[in-house]
Design a protein around this motif. Sequence first.
Motif, PDB file in Angstrom:
ATOM      1  N   LEU A   1       0.858  -1.181   0.000  1.00 56.44           N
ATOM      2  CA  LEU A   1       0.000   0.000   0.000  1.00 56.44           C
ATOM      3  C   LEU A   1       0.897   1.235   0.000  1.00 56.44           C
ATOM      4  CD1 LEU A   1      -2.679   1.478   0.167  1.00 56.44           C
ATOM      5  CD2 LEU A   1      -2.636   1.172   2.657  1.00 56.44           C
ATOM      6  N   THR A   2       0.812   2.013  -1.077  1.00 59.21           N
ATOM      7  CA  THR A   2       1.629   3.217  -1.232  1.00 59.21           C
ATOM      8  C   THR A   2       0.822   4.424  -0.801  1.00 59.21           C
ATOM      9  OG1 THR A   2       2.777   2.190  -3.100  1.00 59.21           O
ATOM     10  CG2 THR A   2       3.011   4.568  -2.834  1.00 59.21           C
ATOM     11  N   THR A   3       1.436   5.272   0.012  1.00 61.94           N
ATOM     12  CA  THR A   3       0.757   6.445   0.548  1.00 61.94           C
ATOM     13  C   THR A   3       1.531   7.708   0.180  1.00 61.94           C
ATOM     14  OG1 THR A   3       1.947   6.379   2.667  1.00 61.94           O
ATOM     15  CG2 THR A   3      -0.072   5.065   2.482  1.00 61.94           C
ATOM     16  N   GLY A   4       0.801   8.756  -0.150  1.00 64.25           N
ATOM     17  CA  GLY A   4       1.401  10.058  -0.448  1.00 64.25           C
ATOM     18  C   GLY A   4       0.809  11.120   0.448  1.00 64.25           C
ATOM     19  N   GLY A   5       1.672  11.945   1.034  1.00 66.19           N
ATOM     20  CA  GLY A   5       1.189  12.902   2.019  1.00 66.19           C
ATOM     21  C   GLY A   5       1.416  14.345   1.647  1.00 66.19           C
ATOM     22  N   MET A   6       0.884  15.198   2.497  1.00 68.49           N
ATOM     23  CA  MET A   6       1.055  16.636   2.332  1.00 68.49           C
ATOM     24  C   MET A   6       2.505  17.041   2.525  1.00 68.49           C
ATOM     25  SD  MET A   6      -1.117  19.585   4.318  1.00 68.49           S
ATOM     26  CE  MET A   6      -1.033  21.316   3.816  1.00 68.49           C
ATOM     27  N   ASP A   7       3.281  16.179   3.191  1.00 69.71           N
ATOM     28  CA  ASP A   7       4.697  16.453   3.428  1.00 69.71           C
ATOM     29  C   ASP A   7       5.568  16.193   2.200  1.00 69.71           C
ATOM     30  OD1 ASP A   7       4.483  13.722   3.338  1.00 69.71           O
ATOM     31  OD2 ASP A   7       4.986  13.393   5.444  1.00 69.71           O
ATOM     32  N   GLY A   8       4.957  15.724   1.101  1.00 70.15           N
ATOM     33  CA  GLY A   8       5.699  15.470  -0.128  1.00 70.15           C
ATOM     34  C   GLY A   8       6.355  14.108  -0.181  1.00 70.15           C
ATOM     35  N   ARG A   9       6.176  13.292   0.833  1.00 64.76           N
ATOM     36  CA  ARG A   9       6.828  11.980   0.875  1.00 64.76           C
ATOM     37  C   ARG A   9       5.887  10.862   0.433  1.00 64.76           C
ATOM     38  NH1 ARG A   9      10.835  11.646   6.146  1.00 64.76           N
ATOM     39  NH2 ARG A   9      12.059  13.519   5.691  1.00 64.76           N
ATOM     40  N   ILE A  10       6.497   9.803  -0.091  1.00 64.65           N
ATOM     41  CA  ILE A  10       5.771   8.625  -0.550  1.00 64.65           C
ATOM     42  C   ILE A  10       6.356   7.417   0.169  1.00 64.65           C
ATOM     43  CG2 ILE A  10       5.174   7.187  -2.539  1.00 64.65           C
ATOM     44  CD1 ILE A  10       5.629   9.678  -4.297  1.00 64.65           C
ATOM     45  N   PHE A  11       5.481   6.601   0.781  1.00 68.37           N
ATOM     46  CA  PHE A  11       5.925   5.421   1.509  1.00 68.37           C
ATOM     47  C   PHE A  11       5.275   4.168   0.925  1.00 68.37           C
ATOM     48  CE2 PHE A  11       6.268   8.879   4.618  1.00 68.37           C
ATOM     49  CZ  PHE A  11       7.577   8.699   5.068  1.00 68.37           C
ATOM     50  N   ASN A  12       6.070   3.112   0.793  1.00 65.11           N
ATOM     51  CA  ASN A  12       5.559   1.793   0.422  1.00 65.11           C
ATOM     52  C   ASN A  12       5.473   0.943   1.682  1.00 65.11           C
ATOM     53  OD1 ASN A  12       5.347   2.266  -2.352  1.00 65.11           O
ATOM     54  ND2 ASN A  12       7.485   1.732  -2.711  1.00 65.11           N
ATOM     55  N   ASN A  13       4.267   0.456   1.979  1.00 68.27           N
ATOM     56  CA  ASN A  13       4.033  -0.311   3.196  1.00 68.27           C
ATOM     57  C   ASN A  13       3.610  -1.728   2.838  1.00 68.27           C
ATOM     58  OD1 ASN A  13       3.846   2.128   5.305  1.00 68.27           O
ATOM     59  ND2 ASN A  13       2.710   2.704   3.461  1.00 68.27           N
ATOM     60  N   ASP A  14       4.333  -2.711   3.352  1.00 69.52           N
ATOM     61  CA  ASP A  14       3.961  -4.107   3.175  1.00 69.52           C
ATOM     62  C   ASP A  14       2.962  -4.458   4.270  1.00 69.52           C
ATOM     63  OD1 ASP A  14       3.757  -6.883   2.969  1.00 69.52           O
ATOM     64  OD2 ASP A  14       5.825  -7.078   2.260  1.00 69.52           O
ATOM     65  N   VAL A  15       1.691  -4.617   3.875  1.00 68.92           N
ATOM     66  CA  VAL A  15       0.632  -4.781   4.874  1.00 68.92           C
ATOM     67  C   VAL A  15       0.650  -6.168   5.513  1.00 68.92           C
ATOM     68  CG1 VAL A  15      -0.825  -3.087   3.715  1.00 68.92           C
ATOM     69  CG2 VAL A  15      -1.050  -5.504   3.120  1.00 68.92           C
ATOM     70  N   ARG A  16       1.510  -7.059   5.030  1.00 66.15           N
ATOM     71  CA  ARG A  16       1.601  -8.393   5.625  1.00 66.15           C
ATOM     72  C   ARG A  16       2.373  -8.383   6.938  1.00 66.15           C
ATOM     73  NH1 ARG A  16       4.367 -11.442   0.736  1.00 66.15           N
ATOM     74  NH2 ARG A  16       5.688  -9.589   1.040  1.00 66.15           N
ATOM     75  N   PHE A  17       3.119  -7.305   7.164  1.00 63.44           N
ATOM     76  CA  PHE A  17       3.977  -7.267   8.354  1.00 63.44           C
ATOM     77  C   PHE A  17       3.679  -6.019   9.176  1.00 63.44           C
ATOM     78  CE2 PHE A  17       6.382  -9.279   4.882  1.00 63.44           C
ATOM     79  CZ  PHE A  17       6.510 -10.561   5.410  1.00 63.44           C
TER      80      PHE A  17
END
Length: 410
Positions: free
Chosen positions: A198-214
């Motif tokens: 699950l990739t998230t993009g925020g108001m802070d300009g950063r993008i994170f890839n999160n492995d939802v299995r862990f």
Amino acid sequence: VPSREQLQEGKFDRFIPNRAAMDFDYAHLALMEEREEEEEVSSSRKAYRKQLAETMGLNRTRILAFTNNHLLLLLFTISISISMSLLDAFLSVPRELWMLLALWMTSISTANVLAVALANSVCLWDASTGSVTTLVTYGEDQGPVTSLNWAHDGINLGVGLNNGQVHIWDCVTKTLLRTLQGFHHTRVGSLAWNTHILTTGGMDGRIFNNDVRFMSYPVSTYKGHTQEVCGLKWSASGQQLASGGNDRLVHIWDRSTSTQWLHRLRGHTSAVKALAWCPFQSDLLASGGGAEDRKIKFWNTRTGACLNSLDTASQVSSLLWSNNQRELLCSHGSQLTLWKYPSMVKMAELSGHTSRVLSMTQSPDGCTVVSAAGDENLCFWNVFGLPHTTAKKTVPKAAHEPFSHVARIR
């Protein structure tokens, strides 16, 4: 007090204002604000009120204002409450708030369930049964809901919040599976699934890839935008990610290489929210610019070259490709326009909304499109024709087709 003759001649003391021109409703609002300030108000609520006041021009200091416009006061006096009925929820929120905050979002799962985010609530509409349920209503310390996106399994729904948290819901059991927090500290404006990532993009300009299995921190971080990330879209192969930001940039990220962008695409002169990967050409990306740009641009993501640019004359909010034809659907302004690619000949104009379209989403078969706008309406469009089947004999004549009751343009 001026006499009747003075009033008729327009001659009266300039220090005694004309009562007919006074904004007494706003005066009452300003006087009552002191009582509201004495109550405890959350930081997110204060920021919401400040943004609304600045945008709608309510940050005035004068009590006696010479205007007859009472609509602005109405926006503050109407309470925003979400009921268990989706119809009631649509009618309870002023359309100006939808246009202002763009919190009117939709997403269709592979199970034909439409998720709608409206202010602090997420509602689900099952197309097969017509049932409507409220998945969750958040408090002011978490909401409003700022993004949502279905996982490919059609069961899990990602919900981004104004406080920086991301929630993952099981929409079958209506249970909260996971809360992602601690990496975004401001609102999460965009979400995109890539299998278990699950990739998230925020108001802070950063993008994170999160492995939802862990239960762990993000597996990777993309840094390239200097302002809010307002658009995210993974390619069909899952190898490339396109991101658009308020900094007018589009980045292409390669999942298999590193956290450095593969291409930084310049050319838009406004925020880039609309992104769409072409289903028949894997290295072709369409992007749409905001109010000061109004263009659809086509990019070769292998070379980073801009292939074409089209001025739509209004803000582009969403782009969707047809799965069956070389066609592109664009929502800009209050209408939807269907274009033939690559000639970009206009094939159809779909009019139904009376204010700006905020989002579009596609049904699992790729044929039906749902659009949401600030006019408080959802519109269903059978715009891309019937789905192709490999063998007509395998499809029973009596088989139920999703959204079969909606009129077609083909």
